[in-house]
Design a protein around this motif. Structure first.
Motif, short mmCIF file in Angstrom:
data_model
loop_
_atom_site.label_atom_id
_atom_site.label_comp_id
_atom_site.label_asym_id
_atom_site.label_seq_id
_atom_site.Cartn_x
_atom_site.Cartn_y
_atom_site.Cartn_z
N VAL B 154 0.84 -1.20 0.00
CA VAL B 154 0.00 0.00 0.00
C VAL B 154 0.88 1.25 0.00
O VAL B 154 0.67 2.19 -0.77
CB VAL B 154 -0.94 0.00 1.23
CG1 VAL B 154 -1.62 1.35 1.38
CG2 VAL B 154 -1.96 -1.09 1.12
N ALA B 155 1.89 1.25 0.87
CA ALA B 155 2.76 2.43 0.98
C ALA B 155 3.47 2.69 -0.34
O ALA B 155 3.58 3.84 -0.79
CB ALA B 155 3.78 2.21 2.10
N GLN B 156 3.91 1.64 -1.00
CA GLN B 156 4.62 1.83 -2.27
C GLN B 156 3.69 2.34 -3.36
O GLN B 156 4.05 3.22 -4.14
CB GLN B 156 5.26 0.49 -2.68
CG GLN B 156 6.23 0.59 -3.83
CD GLN B 156 5.56 0.49 -5.17
OE1 GLN B 156 4.57 -0.20 -5.31
NE2 GLN B 156 6.09 1.19 -6.16
N THR B 157 2.46 1.77 -3.37
CA THR B 157 1.49 2.23 -4.37
C THR B 157 1.19 3.71 -4.19
O THR B 157 1.09 4.46 -5.17
CB THR B 157 0.18 1.43 -4.23
OG1 THR B 157 0.49 0.06 -4.29
CG2 THR B 157 -0.80 1.79 -5.31
N LEU B 158 1.05 4.14 -2.92
CA LEU B 158 0.73 5.54 -2.68
C LEU B 158 1.92 6.43 -3.02
O LEU B 158 1.74 7.51 -3.59
CB LEU B 158 0.32 5.75 -1.22
CG LEU B 158 -1.01 5.10 -0.85
CD1 LEU B 158 -1.25 5.23 0.63
CD2 LEU B 158 -2.15 5.71 -1.61
N TYR B 159 3.14 5.99 -2.70
CA TYR B 159 4.29 6.84 -2.99
C TYR B 159 4.53 6.96 -4.48
O TYR B 159 5.07 7.96 -4.95
CB TYR B 159 5.56 6.33 -2.29
CG TYR B 159 6.66 7.36 -2.33
CD1 TYR B 159 7.62 7.36 -3.35
CD2 TYR B 159 6.71 8.38 -1.39
CE1 TYR B 159 8.59 8.35 -3.41
CE2 TYR B 159 7.68 9.36 -1.43
CZ TYR B 159 8.62 9.34 -2.44
OH TYR B 159 9.58 10.32 -2.50
N SER B 160 4.12 5.91 -5.25
CA SER B 160 4.33 6.00 -6.70
C SER B 160 3.58 7.19 -7.29
O SER B 160 3.90 7.65 -8.37
CB SER B 160 3.89 4.71 -7.38
OG SER B 160 2.50 4.58 -7.30
N LYS B 161 2.58 7.71 -6.53
CA LYS B 161 1.88 8.91 -6.98
C LYS B 161 2.26 10.09 -6.08
O LYS B 161 1.41 10.86 -5.63
CB LYS B 161 0.37 8.68 -6.91
CG LYS B 161 -0.12 7.64 -7.86
CD LYS B 161 -0.53 8.27 -9.15
CE LYS B 161 -1.23 7.33 -10.06
NZ LYS B 161 -0.40 6.74 -11.05
N ARG B 162 3.54 10.22 -5.80
CA ARG B 162 4.00 11.22 -4.85
C ARG B 162 3.63 12.63 -5.26
O ARG B 162 3.27 13.46 -4.44
CB ARG B 162 5.53 11.09 -4.71
CG ARG B 162 6.23 12.19 -3.96
CD ARG B 162 5.88 12.18 -2.49
NE ARG B 162 6.65 13.18 -1.76
CZ ARG B 162 6.38 14.46 -1.73
NH1 ARG B 162 5.34 14.91 -2.41
NH2 ARG B 162 7.14 15.29 -1.06
#
Lengths: 266, 268
Positions: B154-162
């Motif tokens: 989840v954290a990585q998915t959200l950061y990919s849209k930083r």
């Protein structure tokens, strides 16, 4: 004569044949056999394992319910496929199929219809026979699945990129004898149907399983049928929900024991 | 003319006496006066423009942040080998309530529950996106994902849209490992993870929720008591938040499975 026209996929021979594609199909004929039968209430796929060695590390199978099968793969919760041919080629296409199914579900909110997926995989395979200068995929697939529009379906996709839907099909070694056995089982005599049309039998899943075991018993090279050499997979409806199952070795042994009368017939 | 002045002089000046101001008469240059007037004008106009831009005239404010466009509240708590996650079920657009049955807490697998607050469209899209990723994970790994791994996903998915983020605050609650240790994780909209041991809150009602949870939470609660505590906390908080409420759902996850109960809240 054919040697001048078989090094590249992208050229025809003077007789109008694509030799590379035909050689790819030849590779399938030497692969481990796979049989699929479409029943009224499900589809069954059975394959013969090629890499059977006591040195294989099978410890993870005994610990968990992981199937770890060699030739049967789940593409989605409603779709299974059997592979005949070069397994590494198959792995690429299976990854592509899995991604395609999920992308369809993400966009449309429904499970991907089987024929659409088969068409997509076949279009990729066809691309490798026409351009790019790369060799074709040396793998045939048997796709078995269920969708709401057309119910249970069974498709064969070969390296040339052709596909068709089958009631029963066999690929790999000894597929000729397997096919003729299946044809004789499925044919109904004109007297039996009552009307003047020669049709094909409608089998239910239990009868189809019996038939598959019978066909494999007759056409396999080895004498004994155990879970070491065989893999089975079902697509069926359980309590109204579609279930795709690749049987664990324990369940395969149970199934073979159940149908051992058929095996011992010959 | 002189007669008038004489009259003024005679009447007023006789009574009133002007004060003795020893004023210095300032005689600035005309440029100095001009500069002063110009400066004063600049100050006034700049002030006016600043007021118009920073606080434009309007009657009240619709919403301060995008997180208040739909409004929702979620809380998750850890107990003894169990976790509970609860949220409201209002779907609203600004101050209008559109539906009473919107579900924001999703089951990832038998060990993991995943809730999101914030912009509803992002919640729905991310739900589909995680279903996509989890289906592929299950097919390739042939096993179910653990809550901790899912939280990192989840954290990585959200950061990919930083630099164009999803406007959500996710909460992951699950039971980790063979011992069914409770696992809680909350991240911000760009994936900064926190792993609290007790409880985690998110949404428009998070401030009141934080207070109530802090008061009523205690460690090692059994599933029944955990259900009671989390329900009371959620109900208290959504009653105070205008944008949450209109029904709520509570999931309690133990090693035997997930129990789901719906609670009535104030319908306003």
């Amino acid at each position: 004569m054919s040697r001048r026209y078989d090094t590249k996929t992208t050229i025809f021979s003077p007789e109008g044949r694509l030799y590379q594609v035909e050689y790819a199909m030849e590779a399938i004929r030497h692969a481990g056999s796979a049989v699929g039968i479409l029943a009224t209430d499900g589809v069954i796929l059975a394959t013969e394992k090629r890499v059977v060695s006591p040195l294989l590390d099978q410890s993870i199978i005994s610990k968990t319910e992981i199937s770890n099968s060699e030739k049967l793969y789940k593409i989605d919760s409603h779709l299974v496929c059997a592979v005949a041919g070069i397994t590494s080629d198959a792995n690429t296409l299976i990854n592509i199929s899995r991604m395609t199914c999920q992308r369809h579900t993400y966009t449309y909110g429904q499970k991907m219809p089987i024929e659409q997926l088969v068409r997509r995989v076949c279009d990729i395979k066809q691309g490798y026979t026409q351009y790019g200068g790369l060799r074709p995929f040396g793998v045939s697939f048997l796709f078995a699945g269920y969708d709401e529009d057309f119910g249970f379906q069974l498709y064969l996709a070969d390296p040339s990129g052709n596909y068709s839907g089958w009631k029963a099909v066999a690929i790999g070694t000894n597929h000729n004898s397997a096919t003729s056995m299946l044809r004789s089982e499925f044919k109904i005599n004109k007297e039996q149907t009552g009307d003047n049309i020669e049709g094909t039998k409608e089998l239910n899943l239990k009868e189809a399983t019996k038939l598959v075991v019978k066909v494999l018993a007759k056409t396999m090279d080895s004498t004994s049928l155990t879970s070491e050499k065989l893999e089975f997979s079902f697509v069926k409806k359980v309590d109204g929900k579609i279930v795709t199952e690749i049987l664990s070795p324990k369940k395969v042994d149970e199934l073979l024991k159940e149908h051992k009368d058929v095996i011992e017939e010959d | 003319m002189s007669k008038k002045l004489n009259f003024l002089e005679s009447s007023f000046c006789k009574v009133l006496r002007p004060p003795q101001l020893n004023l210095r008469i300032i005689k600035p240059s005309s440029m100095a006066v001009f500069a002063f007037v110009l400066f004063a004008l600049f100050i006034v106009f700049a002030g006016v423009i600043y007021d118009l831009i920073v606080e434009p005239p309007s009657i009240g404010v619709e919403y301060v942040s995008i997180f208040q466009y739909n409004g929702s509240t979620i809380v998750a708590m850890a107990g003894k080998n169990c976790v509970a996650i609860a949220g409201d079920t209002r779907f609203g657009v600004r101050n209008q309530t559109v539906a009473l049955d919107s579900n924001r807490i999703f089951k990832i697998n038998n060990r993991t529950l995943f809730g999101m607050t914030g912009l509803n469209t992002d919640i729905l899209t991310l739900r589909e996106s995680f279903k996509f990723q989890m289906n592929l994970y299950n097919l390739e790994e042939e096993r179910e994902i653990s809550p901790k791994t899912f939280a990192h996903n989840v954290a990585q998915t959200l950061y990919s849209k930083r630099f164009g983020p999803y406007f959500i605050t996710p909460i992951i609650a699950g039971l980790e490992g063979e011992d069914y240790t409770p696992f809680l994780c909350a991240t911000d909209l760009i994936g900064a993870m926190e792993f609290p041991k007790s409880f985690v809150v998110a949404g428009t009602g998070e401030e009141s929720l934080m207070g109530v949870c802090e008061t009523f939470y205690k460690e090692n609660m059994e599933p029944d008591e955990l259900f009671e505590v989390i329900s009371q906390c959620l109900l208290a908080a959504v009653d105070r938040d205008a944008l949450s409420g209109w029904g709520s759902v509570v999931h309690v996850l133990t090693k035997d499975g997930i129990t789901t109960k719906r609670l009535r809240t104030r319908k306003d």
